[in-house]
Design a protein around this motif. Structure first.
Motif, PDB file in Angstrom:
ATOM      1  N   GLY A  93       0.810  -1.160  -0.144  1.00  0.00           N
ATOM      2  CA  GLY A  93      -0.072   0.103   0.028  1.00  0.00           C
ATOM      3  C   GLY A  93       0.995   1.352   0.198  1.00  0.00           C
ATOM      4  N   ARG A  94       1.877   1.421   0.867  1.00  0.00           N
ATOM      5  CA  ARG A  94       2.568   2.477   0.905  1.00  0.00           C
ATOM      6  C   ARG A  94       3.736   2.615  -0.521  1.00  0.00           C
ATOM      7  N   THR A  95       3.824   1.518  -1.120  1.00  0.00           N
ATOM      8  CA  THR A  95       4.478   1.685  -2.489  1.00  0.00           C
ATOM      9  C   THR A  95       3.513   2.162  -3.391  1.00  0.00           C
ATOM     10  N   LEU A  96       2.298   1.694  -3.355  1.00  0.00           N
ATOM     11  CA  LEU A  96       1.316   2.280  -4.417  1.00  0.00           C
ATOM     12  C   LEU A  96       1.132   3.615  -4.066  1.00  0.00           C
ATOM     13  N   LEU A  97       0.790   4.057  -2.796  1.00  0.00           N
ATOM     14  CA  LEU A  97       0.974   5.653  -2.488  1.00  0.00           C
ATOM     15  C   LEU A  97       2.022   6.470  -2.770  1.00  0.00           C
TER      16      LEU A  97
END
Length: 167
Positions: A93-97
């Motif tokens: 999720g952090r990578t997508l953000l």
């Protein structure tokens, strides 16, 4: 994990990710959220056609997480981000953000915004840990006010919700 644009044939898989990601809401007494329908294929396809539906793909190039977004009042608004529980806690999720933040900068947008549940551990507390801050009512833009009003109409305000921003 590779981040890339979603393809049309993957949209049902995004719905499956959404349903799986919603299941933990049962444990918080939020069954209505857990059982809520995922975005319709037509909705997901609109984001895809606009170039605003991204997936995190596994080693077999299958989506395991997705993010859909759109510009709202000078920021990139995260409409939905979901990670399949089988791959949770791997910074997907952090990578997508981060990917979304890079795209926002490229487009000259001032940052990221989202709306989320205030008390769900993997919602507002998580976003605060990665640099988002809660916006007070005076900071809400017209577009964010419209989004919040729509969420209230849908019944999402049965649990405390907040708007957040990361510049």
């Amino acid at each position: 994990m590779r981040i890339r644009h979603a393809t049309a044939d993957e949209l049902p898989a995004l719905q499956d990710i959404e349903l799986a990601a919603g299941a933990p809401f049962h444990d918080l007494g939020m069954g209505w959220i857990a059982e809520n329908d995922p975005p319709a294929v037509e909705v997901l396809d609109r984001y895809r056609r606009e170039g605003r539906a991204w997936v995190a793909a596994d080693e077999r190039n299958r989506p395991v997480a997705y993010l859909i977004c759109e510009p709202v009042d000078g920021a990139l608004h995260i409409e939905q981000i979901s990670v399949h529980p089988d791959v949770a806690r791997r910074a997907i999720g952090r990578t997508l953000l981060a990917y979304a933040a890079d795209r926002a900068r490229e487009e000259g947008l001032a940052g990221l915004t989202l709306t989320t549940f205030a008390e769900v551990p993997w919602n507002a507390p998580y976003y605060a840990r990665i640099g988002f801050r809660v916006l007070d009512d005076a900071e809400l833009t017209p577009g964010l006010r419209k989004i919040r009003a729509h969420e209230a109409e849908l019944g999402l305000d049965a649990w405390p919700r907040v708007c957040m921003r990361r510049d």
